[in-house]
Design a protein around this motif. Structure first.
Motif, PDB file in Angstrom:
ATOM      1  N   THR A  63       0.861  -1.175   0.000  1.00  0.00           N
ATOM      2  CA  THR A  63       0.000   0.000   0.000  1.00  0.00           C
ATOM      3  C   THR A  63       0.894   1.220   0.000  1.00  0.00           C
ATOM      4  OG1 THR A  63      -1.782  -1.140   1.175  1.00  0.00           O
ATOM      5  CG2 THR A  63      -1.819   1.268   1.235  1.00  0.00           C
ATOM      6  N   ALA A  64       0.597   2.146  -0.886  1.00  0.00           N
ATOM      7  CA  ALA A  64       1.371   3.382  -1.003  1.00  0.00           C
ATOM      8  C   ALA A  64       0.423   4.570  -0.929  1.00  0.00           C
ATOM      9  CB  ALA A  64       2.136   3.405  -2.333  1.00  0.00           C
ATOM     10  N   ARG A  65       0.989   5.740  -0.734  1.00  0.00           N
ATOM     11  CA  ARG A  65       0.236   6.987  -0.812  1.00  0.00           C
ATOM     12  C   ARG A  65       0.449   7.544  -2.208  1.00  0.00           C
ATOM     13  NH1 ARG A  65      -1.705  11.034   2.613  1.00  0.00           N
ATOM     14  NH2 ARG A  65      -1.119   9.786   4.410  1.00  0.00           N
ATOM     15  N   TRP A  66      -0.588   8.156  -2.790  1.00  0.00           N
ATOM     16  CA  TRP A  66      -0.445   8.736  -4.119  1.00  0.00           C
ATOM     17  C   TRP A  66      -0.815  10.208  -4.099  1.00  0.00           C
ATOM     18  CZ3 TRP A  66      -4.583  10.889  -6.715  1.00  0.00           C
ATOM     19  CH2 TRP A  66      -5.861  10.546  -6.269  1.00  0.00           C
ATOM     20  N   ARG A  67      -0.324  10.907  -5.124  1.00  0.00           N
ATOM     21  CA  ARG A  67      -0.598  12.329  -5.294  1.00  0.00           C
ATOM     22  C   ARG A  67      -0.487  12.656  -6.778  1.00  0.00           C
ATOM     23  NH1 ARG A  67       3.359  16.036  -2.053  1.00  0.00           N
ATOM     24  NH2 ARG A  67       2.034  15.317  -0.377  1.00  0.00           N
ATOM     25  N   LEU A  68      -1.348  13.531  -7.251  1.00  0.00           N
ATOM     26  CA  LEU A  68      -1.268  14.017  -8.624  1.00  0.00           C
ATOM     27  C   LEU A  68      -0.658  15.413  -8.607  1.00  0.00           C
ATOM     28  CD1 LEU A  68      -4.735  13.052 -10.150  1.00  0.00           C
ATOM     29  CD2 LEU A  68      -2.550  11.891 -10.429  1.00  0.00           C
ATOM     30  N   LYS A  69       0.210  15.663  -9.573  1.00  0.00           N
ATOM     31  CA  LYS A  69       0.820  16.978  -9.720  1.00  0.00           C
ATOM     32  C   LYS A  69       0.943  17.232 -11.219  1.00  0.00           C
ATOM     33  CE  LYS A  69       4.514  19.653  -7.682  1.00  0.00           C
ATOM     34  NZ  LYS A  69       5.708  19.594  -6.841  1.00  0.00           N
ATOM     35  N   LEU A  74       2.618  10.721  -8.410  1.00  0.00           N
ATOM     36  CA  LEU A  74       3.669  10.455  -7.441  1.00  0.00           C
ATOM     37  C   LEU A  74       3.187   9.382  -6.480  1.00  0.00           C
ATOM     38  CD1 LEU A  74       3.853  13.590  -8.314  1.00  0.00           C
ATOM     39  CD2 LEU A  74       5.528  13.684  -6.511  1.00  0.00           C
ATOM     40  N   LEU A  75       4.025   8.384  -6.228  1.00  0.00           N
ATOM     41  CA  LEU A  75       3.727   7.315  -5.281  1.00  0.00           C
ATOM     42  C   LEU A  75       4.774   7.348  -4.177  1.00  0.00           C
ATOM     43  CD1 LEU A  75       2.910   4.267  -7.587  1.00  0.00           C
ATOM     44  CD2 LEU A  75       1.305   5.659  -6.278  1.00  0.00           C
ATOM     45  N   ALA A  76       4.334   7.373  -2.933  1.00  0.00           N
ATOM     46  CA  ALA A  76       5.253   7.335  -1.798  1.00  0.00           C
ATOM     47  C   ALA A  76       5.602   5.873  -1.544  1.00  0.00           C
ATOM     48  CB  ALA A  76       4.622   7.959  -0.561  1.00  0.00           C
ATOM     49  N   ILE A  77       6.823   5.525  -1.905  1.00  0.00           N
ATOM     50  CA  ILE A  77       7.304   4.156  -1.747  1.00  0.00           C
ATOM     51  C   ILE A  77       8.597   4.213  -0.937  1.00  0.00           C
ATOM     52  CG2 ILE A  77       8.096   2.084  -2.960  1.00  0.00           C
ATOM     53  CD1 ILE A  77       6.427   3.039  -5.371  1.00  0.00           C
ATOM     54  N   GLY A  78       8.633   3.528   0.186  1.00  0.00           N
ATOM     55  CA  GLY A  78       9.843   3.523   1.008  1.00  0.00           C
ATOM     56  C   GLY A  78      10.205   4.893   1.567  1.00  0.00           C
ATOM     57  N   GLY A  79       9.199   5.729   1.834  1.00  0.00           N
ATOM     58  CA  GLY A  79       9.451   7.024   2.445  1.00  0.00           C
ATOM     59  C   GLY A  79       9.886   8.113   1.477  1.00  0.00           C
ATOM     60  N   GLU A  80       9.878   7.818   0.168  1.00  0.00           N
ATOM     61  CA  GLU A  80      10.228   8.820  -0.847  1.00  0.00           C
ATOM     62  C   GLU A  80       9.213   8.763  -1.972  1.00  0.00           C
ATOM     63  OE1 GLU A  80      14.177   8.360  -2.290  1.00  0.00           O
ATOM     64  OE2 GLU A  80      15.067   8.364  -0.302  1.00  0.00           O
ATOM     65  N   TRP A  81       9.067   9.878  -2.683  1.00  0.00           N
ATOM     66  CA  TRP A  81       8.154   9.918  -3.817  1.00  0.00           C
ATOM     67  C   TRP A  81       8.817   9.336  -5.054  1.00  0.00           C
ATOM     68  CZ3 TRP A  81       3.295  10.676  -2.823  1.00  0.00           C
ATOM     69  CH2 TRP A  81       2.895  11.523  -1.793  1.00  0.00           C
ATOM     70  N   GLU A  82       8.138   8.404  -5.712  1.00  0.00           N
ATOM     71  CA  GLU A  82       8.534   7.930  -7.039  1.00  0.00           C
ATOM     72  C   GLU A  82       7.642   8.686  -8.013  1.00  0.00           C
ATOM     73  OE1 GLU A  82      10.832   6.298  -9.657  1.00  0.00           O
ATOM     74  OE2 GLU A  82      11.052   5.516  -7.617  1.00  0.00           O
TER      75      GLU A  82
END
Length: 131
Positions: A63-69, A74-82
């Motif tokens: 499970t990841a956090r996502w954001r649109l820009k 952007l997907l928060a994977i391992g504490g950083e945005w991909e």
């Protein structure tokens, strides 16, 4: 008040609120045809991804956090945005760049399923302590 101001005021006031809501166009359950994945991308690549309004995206046990820009997902994977370039046309979502060696196309197959209550949304790397 002038008539044109009556039209503009709700637009100006409503714009920040609309910006805070997730784009419903990206919400859903998405499936990728594994045949389009390269050897490198295909090994651990998700086949089905669920994108929810609570800013979580899940595939398999991840499970990841996502954001649109803009046109970026952007997907928060391992504490950083991909950071991926995103193209959305109807029921097709194409991601490229980021850690992908070639574009990957997903097709929406349904609405998002709820996130299990025991699975938290990962912290936002921009606001998490130590960021």
């Amino acid at each position: 008040m002038k008539p044109y101001l009556l039209v503009l005021v709700p637009l100006v006031i409503g714009a920040p609120l609309a910006a805070q809501k997730p784009s419903p166009s990206i919400l859903g359950t998405w499936r990728v045809d594994a045949r389009q994945l390269s050897q490198k991308d295909g090994k651990d690549a998700p086949r089905t991804v669920i994108v929810r309004a609570d800013s979580s995206a899940s595939w398999g046990t991840e499970t990841a956090r996502w954001r649109l820009k803009g046109d970026r997902l952007l997907l928060a994977i391992g504490g950083e945005w991909e950071d991926y370039k995103m193209s959305l046309k109807g029921q097709r979502l194409t991601l490229s760049e980021g850690d992908l060696t070639k574009p990957v196309r997903f097709e929406r197959i349904g609405a998002p399923t709820p996130r299990p209550t025991n699975v938290p949304v990962p912290p936002d790397p921009d606001t998490a302590p130590g960021s």
